[in-house]
Design a protein around this motif. Structure first.
Motif, PDB file in Angstrom:
ATOM      1  N   ILE A   5      -1.929   9.934   8.288  1.00 31.43           N
ATOM      2  CA  ILE A   5      -2.532   8.608   8.429  1.00 31.43           C
ATOM      3  C   ILE A   5      -2.437   7.922   7.076  1.00 31.43           C
ATOM      4  O   ILE A   5      -3.162   8.265   6.137  1.00 31.43           O
ATOM      5  N   VAL A   6      -1.515   6.969   6.954  1.00 33.86           N
ATOM      6  CA  VAL A   6      -1.231   6.323   5.671  1.00 33.86           C
ATOM      7  C   VAL A   6      -2.043   5.030   5.581  1.00 33.86           C
ATOM      8  O   VAL A   6      -1.861   4.115   6.394  1.00 33.86           O
ATOM      9  N   VAL A   7      -2.932   4.977   4.587  1.00 31.13           N
ATOM     10  CA  VAL A   7      -3.813   3.820   4.416  1.00 31.13           C
ATOM     11  C   VAL A   7      -3.552   3.202   3.047  1.00 31.13           C
ATOM     12  O   VAL A   7      -3.948   3.759   2.024  1.00 31.13           O
ATOM     13  N   PRO A   8      -2.854   2.050   2.978  1.00 33.54           N
ATOM     14  CA  PRO A   8      -2.672   1.356   1.699  1.00 33.54           C
ATOM     15  C   PRO A   8      -3.948   0.607   1.330  1.00 33.54           C
ATOM     16  O   PRO A   8      -4.550  -0.060   2.181  1.00 33.54           O
ATOM     17  N   VAL A   9      -4.357   0.708   0.080  1.00 35.97           N
ATOM     18  CA  VAL A   9      -5.647   0.163  -0.361  1.00 35.97           C
ATOM     19  C   VAL A   9      -5.436  -0.679  -1.608  1.00 35.97           C
ATOM     20  O   VAL A   9      -4.694  -0.282  -2.518  1.00 35.97           O
ATOM     21  N   TYR A  10      -6.136  -1.830  -1.659  1.00 34.94           N
ATOM     22  CA  TYR A  10      -6.076  -2.664  -2.864  1.00 34.94           C
ATOM     23  C   TYR A  10      -7.455  -3.151  -3.304  1.00 34.94           C
ATOM     24  O   TYR A  10      -7.828  -3.030  -4.454  1.00 34.94           O
ATOM     25  N   ARG A  11      -8.233  -3.728  -2.381  1.00 34.12           N
ATOM     26  CA  ARG A  11      -9.556  -4.233  -2.725  1.00 34.12           C
ATOM     27  C   ARG A  11     -10.477  -4.102  -1.515  1.00 34.12           C
ATOM     28  O   ARG A  11     -10.124  -3.508  -0.523  1.00 34.12           O
ATOM     29  N   GLU A  12     -11.722  -4.647  -1.644  1.00 36.36           N
ATOM     30  CA  GLU A  12     -12.704  -4.687  -0.550  1.00 36.36           C
ATOM     31  C   GLU A  12     -13.268  -3.293  -0.252  1.00 36.36           C
ATOM     32  O   GLU A  12     -12.989  -2.689   0.790  1.00 36.36           O
ATOM     33  N   LEU A  13     -14.102  -2.797  -1.165  1.00 30.38           N
ATOM     34  CA  LEU A  13     -14.689  -1.463  -1.017  1.00 30.38           C
ATOM     35  C   LEU A  13     -15.402  -1.300   0.313  1.00 30.38           C
ATOM     36  O   LEU A  13     -15.269  -0.269   0.983  1.00 30.38           O
ATOM     37  N   ALA A  14     -16.206  -2.277   0.724  1.00 30.26           N
ATOM     38  CA  ALA A  14     -16.995  -2.121   1.946  1.00 30.26           C
ATOM     39  C   ALA A  14     -16.094  -1.914   3.161  1.00 30.26           C
ATOM     40  O   ALA A  14     -16.363  -1.047   4.009  1.00 30.26           O
ATOM     41  N   LEU A  15     -15.019  -2.688   3.265  1.00 31.86           N
ATOM     42  CA  LEU A  15     -14.114  -2.538   4.396  1.00 31.86           C
ATOM     43  C   LEU A  15     -13.365  -1.213   4.338  1.00 31.86           C
ATOM     44  O   LEU A  15     -13.177  -0.541   5.363  1.00 31.86           O
ATOM     45  N   VAL A  16     -12.913  -0.833   3.142  1.00 34.32           N
ATOM     46  CA  VAL A  16     -12.189   0.433   2.993  1.00 34.32           C
ATOM     47  C   VAL A  16     -13.103   1.603   3.344  1.00 34.32           C
ATOM     48  O   VAL A  16     -12.696   2.552   4.029  1.00 34.32           O
ATOM     49  N   PRO A  50       6.863  14.173   4.545  1.00 33.60           N
ATOM     50  CA  PRO A  50       8.179  14.077   5.181  1.00 33.60           C
ATOM     51  C   PRO A  50       8.314  14.813   6.504  1.00 33.60           C
ATOM     52  O   PRO A  50       9.262  14.551   7.248  1.00 33.60           O
ATOM     53  N   SER A  51       7.412  15.722   6.826  1.00 31.39           N
ATOM     54  CA  SER A  51       7.506  16.457   8.086  1.00 31.39           C
ATOM     55  C   SER A  51       6.542  15.930   9.141  1.00 31.39           C
ATOM     56  O   SER A  51       6.451  16.482  10.237  1.00 31.39           O
ATOM     57  N   HIS A  52       5.802  14.877   8.823  1.00 30.47           N
ATOM     58  CA  HIS A  52       4.777  14.352   9.713  1.00 30.47           C
ATOM     59  C   HIS A  52       5.240  13.069  10.403  1.00 30.47           C
ATOM     60  O   HIS A  52       6.025  12.297   9.837  1.00 30.47           O
ATOM     61  N   ASP A  53       4.715  12.824  11.607  1.00 33.75           N
ATOM     62  CA  ASP A  53       4.732  11.457  12.126  1.00 33.75           C
ATOM     63  C   ASP A  53       3.802  10.629  11.237  1.00 33.75           C
ATOM     64  O   ASP A  53       2.870  11.162  10.623  1.00 33.75           O
ATOM     65  N   VAL A  54       4.049   9.316  11.177  1.00 29.74           N
ATOM     66  CA  VAL A  54       3.268   8.449  10.296  1.00 29.74           C
ATOM     67  C   VAL A  54       2.427   7.503  11.131  1.00 29.74           C
ATOM     68  O   VAL A  54       2.947   6.801  12.009  1.00 29.74           O
ATOM     69  N   LEU A  55       1.141   7.501  10.861  1.00 30.75           N
ATOM     70  CA  LEU A  55       0.223   6.553  11.496  1.00 30.75           C
ATOM     71  C   LEU A  55      -0.197   5.547  10.430  1.00 30.75           C
ATOM     72  O   LEU A  55      -1.068   5.810   9.608  1.00 30.75           O
ATOM     73  N   LEU A  56       0.492   4.419  10.420  1.00 32.06           N
ATOM     74  CA  LEU A  56       0.201   3.364   9.453  1.00 32.06           C
ATOM     75  C   LEU A  56      -1.081   2.649   9.871  1.00 32.06           C
ATOM     76  O   LEU A  56      -1.182   2.147  10.991  1.00 32.06           O
ATOM     77  N   LEU A  57      -2.068   2.608   8.973  1.00 33.44           N
ATOM     78  CA  LEU A  57      -3.375   2.055   9.305  1.00 33.44           C
ATOM     79  C   LEU A  57      -3.833   1.119   8.200  1.00 33.44           C
ATOM     80  O   LEU A  57      -3.957   1.531   7.040  1.00 33.44           O
ATOM     81  N   ASN A  58      -4.087  -0.144   8.549  1.00 27.62           N
ATOM     82  CA  ASN A  58      -4.619  -1.081   7.558  1.00 27.62           C
ATOM     83  C   ASN A  58      -6.022  -0.664   7.132  1.00 27.62           C
ATOM     84  O   ASN A  58      -6.788  -0.115   7.920  1.00 27.62           O
ATOM     85  N   ALA A  59      -6.374  -1.010   5.903  1.00 26.90           N
ATOM     86  CA  ALA A  59      -7.658  -0.592   5.343  1.00 26.90           C
ATOM     87  C   ALA A  59      -8.820  -1.428   5.847  1.00 26.90           C
ATOM     88  O   ALA A  59      -9.969  -1.162   5.481  1.00 26.90           O
ATOM     89  N   ASP A  60      -8.561  -2.430   6.687  1.00 28.10           N
ATOM     90  CA  ASP A  60      -9.636  -3.254   7.247  1.00 28.10           C
ATOM     91  C   ASP A  60      -9.806  -2.995   8.742  1.00 28.10           C
ATOM     92  O   ASP A  60     -10.195  -3.875   9.494  1.00 28.10           O
ATOM     93  N   THR A  93      -2.014  -1.135  12.986  1.00 25.07           N
ATOM     94  CA  THR A  93      -2.112   0.271  13.389  1.00 25.07           C
ATOM     95  C   THR A  93      -0.838   0.591  14.149  1.00 25.07           C
ATOM     96  O   THR A  93      -0.583  -0.008  15.202  1.00 25.07           O
ATOM     97  N   MET A  94      -0.070   1.523  13.645  1.00 30.26           N
ATOM     98  CA  MET A  94       1.262   1.741  14.214  1.00 30.26           C
ATOM     99  C   MET A  94       1.644   3.200  14.006  1.00 30.26           C
ATOM    100  O   MET A  94       1.827   3.652  12.873  1.00 30.26           O
ATOM    101  N   LEU A  95       1.733   3.961  15.105  1.00 32.40           N
ATOM    102  CA  LEU A  95       2.152   5.363  15.031  1.00 32.40           C
ATOM    103  C   LEU A  95       3.662   5.417  15.174  1.00 32.40           C
ATOM    104  O   LEU A  95       4.219   4.926  16.159  1.00 32.40           O
TER     105      LEU A  95
END
Length: 650
Positions: A221-232, A300-310, A388-390
């Protein structure tokens, strides 16, 4: 413009609004409308210029006009936030001179821009005064940090706006430039990151293997993070709480894109130290696309679940997404329902709704799961929505990562990836058995409009058929039955309260503070006009009311001395137009909302009397006349003339 120059602002505004509604993507009518509104209602200027800029975000004139209006309204913070994003294209084209004073007025003293030129980096840096200004005894020197994910190099360049050319330390990598300002602060140079790897191939490849793994892989589960602590925090807490409810082994990979919030970075460090997440941290800000790519490469051996931090998730969402992904061997990616996700939005397609709370999310997600289990079907999409994209690992290995070489920082990257996958024979699905909450537009804020425009041009060039296909999908709406089934299942549950709220007033995207603080008054003052106007509210063609209005228009046309016109909202007709006394306001074309609604325009045009078959939606205080079976155009006009005799004589 003649009406505007003569001070007939109501006439000018109606003319401009008509053209804006008929041709919503043409900037010239929007510029004229913004000038009129700024003159007529000065407090509305910031909003009017923002609407004009949104039509052509890369237009330097519109950029300057909008920023000037924001400064007039005290919006230094918004100018300082968005204005530097305009620098790369304008510096490259040597059209930056008028932008720099606006940035300095907003407190942006030290800035610059960078861009790619072949295999080299070009940049300009502005320290303090504009290059060449009086009083500068020698050109100041600026220090830049040239960084990738892990390495950092120091470079000295002129700080007077001279164009410099740098060679990347390693070819084929992704680089960002950070300015070490004289005040000691680090500032990412607009234009970063710059990706020098070759663009991905867009061509048919071998068809997906029919014996592709029938069993789901472990999930990263890949979560890119930049700001907004409460949402993250809300996002990661919901993901961690859900893991125990899923059978598929999963790990959380968080990529901190050089967050400017120490509290956020510190909290992530604590989670990583406790073994709850795998934490990667960019040495400098690389933007959404390259941050996601780094996270996807980490497993590299996993499926990727792209998940926004909000976002927030619930229950066995991973297992259900994987069941949709592995329902057929040629499915590359799946995306769930959400309150805010373009064609995947629920309850109304392409209409963002307020994000549900945890209790509401549980009801929505459970309802979606039950409908799917009871015989619901997933639906093929032109592309998935990246909130959200698997993604199947075999597809990722075959197609490659997201493309940061041509696309700018974020927006549209999932469309590009999905179209490349489709060219190779893969499909994408709406997973109708999962619902994920999504706040929306957190990382980019006002910059989103610019990024969407920049990346849309790339997508148009690569996939000229995509947007017509997308429009056809929206028009035919293959998701209609699935939405209706979910709505029906939720109607008898406590989720009906959220459903009613979400289906009512659309959730508006976050606006810059300056724009949000300057709404047009609900009842704008009437503007100077060449005539008196009577409003017609939401006319429906072919009805008795339409025939009555046409009869009235012909009577008014036969008495030109009255100086009277009709302002018609709703359906017009050629016969009504040929009367010569009717101004028509068409419904806005496409998805672009009207800057001023019909009720506001009626009031701005001075319509004190409004004719309506159904007065619902009309503001209070107007003299409303029902267009019912008893309405007689001749008798009513005669009575109106008698009641307004003094005003007509004046």
């Amino acid at each position: 413009m003649a009406s505007f120059a003569a001070g007939r602002l109501a006439d000018a505004l109606l003319d401009a609004e008509y053209v804006c509604r008929r041709f919503p993507m043409k900037p010239i009518p929007a510029i004229l409308r913004a000038r009129i509104l700024h003159s007529a209602y000065p407090r509305f200027g910031a909003r009017a210029w923002h609407a004009a800029w949104a039509i052509a975000p890369e237009n330097p004139l519109l950029q300057d006009l909008m920023l000037k209006s924001w400064l007039e309204e005290g919006g230094r913070r918004d100018v300082a936030s968005l204005g530097p994003a305009f620098l790369p294209a304008r510096c490259r084209a040597n059209r930056h001179a008028s932008l720099l004073p606006l940035l300095r007025a907003a407190g942006v003293v030290h800035t610059g821009a960078c861009w790619k030129d072949g295999e080299a980096i070009e940049a300009m840096v502005f320290l303090g005064a504009v290059a060449g200004s009086a009083g500068a005894e020698r050109a100041p020197r600026a220090t830049l940090l040239l960084s990738n994910e892990t390495d950092e190099y120091r470079v000295e360049v002129p700080g007077d706006g001279s164009r410099v050319r740098l060679a990347p330390p390693r070819p084929g990598a992704v680089w960002s430039l950070t300015l070490l300002s004289p005040d000691g602060r680090r500032r990412l140079l607009p234009g970063s990151p710059l990706a020098f790897y070759p663009p991905p191939a867009i061509a048919p490849t071998a068809a997906p293997a029919q014996d592709a793994a029938a069993c789901p892989r472990p999930v990263a589960i890949v979560v890119p993070v930049y700001r907004e602590l409460a949402l993250v925090r809300a996002c990661l807490d919901s993901v961690r709480a859900s893991l125990a409810h899923n059978r598929i082994p999963s790990r959380i990979v968080v990529v901190d894109d050089a967050s400017p919030e120490p509290a956020l970075s510190g909290w992530l460090d604590t989670l990583a130290a406790g073994g709850h997440i795998t934490l990667l941290r960019n040495a400098c800000n690389l933007g959404f696309i390259e941050t996601v790519n780094r996270g996807m490469r980490a497993a590299p051996s996993h499926d990727v679940l792209l998940l926004n931090a909000d976002t927030q998730v619930h229950g066995d969402w991973i297992d259900r997404l994987a069941a949709s992904l592995y329902g057929a061997p040629d499915v590359a990616s799946v995306t769930p329902w959400t309150n805010n996700g373009e064609i995947s939005s629920f309850p109304v397609m392409r209409q963002a709704a307020p994000a549900p709370g945890a209790r509401e999310l549980a009801l929505l997600d459970t309802g979606a799961a039950r409908v799917r289990a009871a015989g619901g079907r997933d639906v093929e999409l032109p592309s998935c929505c990246g909130f959200t994209m698997l993604i199947r690992r075999e597809a990722l290995d075959a197609i490659g990562m997201l493309d940061g070489s041509a696309l700018v920082r974020g927006y549209g990257e999932e469309v590009d990836w999905c179209m490349r996958a489709r060219a190779a024979g893969w499909r994408h699905l709406q997973a109708t058995g999962v619902f994920v909450a999504h706040a929306g537009t957190v990382s980019f804020r006002a910059e989103k409009t610019l990024r969407v425009a920049q990346n849309r041009s790339v997508l148009l060039a690569r996939y000229p058929g995509y947007y017509p296909e997308f429009a056809a999908f929206v028009r035919t709406d293959p998701l209609r039955a699935a939405r209706a089934a979910l709505r029906e299942a939720l109607a008898a549950t406590p989720a009906c309260d959220w459903l009613e709220k979400a289906a009512g007033t659309p959730h508006k995207a976050a606006l810059p503070d300056t724009v949000a603080a300057t709404p047009l008054p609900a009842a704008p003052a009437a503007l100077p006009s060449s005539c008196r106007r009577i409003g017609v509210w939401r006319l429906v063609a072919g009805t008795p009311a339409a025939r009555a209005v046409l009869a009235l228009a012909r009577l008014i046309a036969g008495a030109p001395g009255l100086g009277l016109r009709l302002l018609v909202t709703g359906d017009g007709s050629e016969a009504l137009w040929r009367s010569g006394v009717a101004d028509q306001l068409p419904a806005p074309e496409g998805d672009t909302p009207a800057l001023l609604d019909d009720a506001q325009l009626l009031q701005a045009a001075g319509c004190r009397t409004v004719l309506a078959a159904d007065p619902a939606g009309l503001p209070a205080g107007l003299d409303t006349v029902l267009l019912d079976a008893g309405f007689d155009a001749g008798a009513w006009l005669e009575d109106w003339i008698d009641r307004n005799e003094a005003a007509l004589a004046a």
